[in-house]
Enzyme design. Structure first.
Site, short mmCIF file in Angstrom:
data_model
loop_
_atom_site.label_atom_id
_atom_site.label_comp_id
_atom_site.label_asym_id
_atom_site.label_seq_id
_atom_site.Cartn_x
_atom_site.Cartn_y
_atom_site.Cartn_z
NE ARG A 46 -95.07 3.46 42.40
CZ ARG A 46 -95.89 3.53 43.69
NH1 ARG A 46 -96.71 2.62 43.91
NH2 ARG A 46 -95.49 4.59 44.61
CG ASP A 51 -94.81 5.84 47.73
OD1 ASP A 51 -94.09 5.32 46.99
OD2 ASP A 51 -94.48 7.36 47.90
CD GLU A 54 -88.20 6.12 46.32
OE1 GLU A 54 -87.53 5.49 45.16
OE2 GLU A 54 -89.37 6.49 46.05
NE ARG A 88 -93.07 3.68 37.53
CZ ARG A 88 -92.74 4.04 38.87
NH1 ARG A 88 -91.82 3.28 39.24
NH2 ARG A 88 -93.25 5.05 39.37
#
Length: 159
Positions: A46, A51, A54, A88
């Site tokens: 990750r 970020d 999605e 992760r």
């Protein structure tokens, strides 16, 4: 003086020995990849500091495609930062002569600086520049951060 030297040596050793070389064999989304390690084991990484939208969010597929175009099939160097709540490895990934993947994603307008978890304020500058130029997701006046998108999905499940 000796104590300072010892601390410096210890710190530099940690930095040197904590880097891992791998090959990216899969891209799950804009900020998650799978690395093939030297021992032929795979590790899900990750990305630290960023970020991305999605997959089901506007620009999610674009972010995944950008990440794939940058690192899929390439040899990279990464530094493990920690494990996230999904187990992760959160990692800083470098490729193509020390390009920092998270920075490249933000500069290209395919991710937000993840300010809740990052102290790298250079990334804030890159995000501001991408916003000003309306690059990538910043071309959408209604761009929603991934953390707000996830929060709205959780609220709908509870309702």
């Amino acid at each position: 003086m000796i104590k300072t030297f010892y601390v410096s040596f210890l710190f530099s050793s940690i930095v040197i020995f904590s880097q891992t070389k791998a090959k990216i064999v899969a891209v799950k989304d804009g900020d998650t990849v799978v690395a093939l390690l030297a021992n032929n084991k795979q590790e899900t990484l990750r990305l630290a500091d960023v970020d991305c939208p999605e997959n089901k969010q506007a620009f999610g597929k674009n972010a995944k495609q950008f990440t794939s175009s940058q690192v899929f099939g390439k040899n990279i160097t990464f530094y493990r930062v920690k494990k996230d709540r999904y187990k992760r490895t959160v990692a800083k990934i470098f490729y193509d002569n020390e390009k920092y993947l998270s920075a490249e994603i933000i500069k290209s307008g395919f991710g937000w600086w993840y300010h809740q978890y990052s102290k790298n304020t250079d990334l804030k500058t890159y995000e501001s520049q991408a916003r000003a130029k309306k690059i990538g997701l910043w071309s959408d006046k209604k761009a929603i951060s991934p953390w707000d998108f996830r929060k709205s999905k959780r609220k709908k499940k509870v309702s």
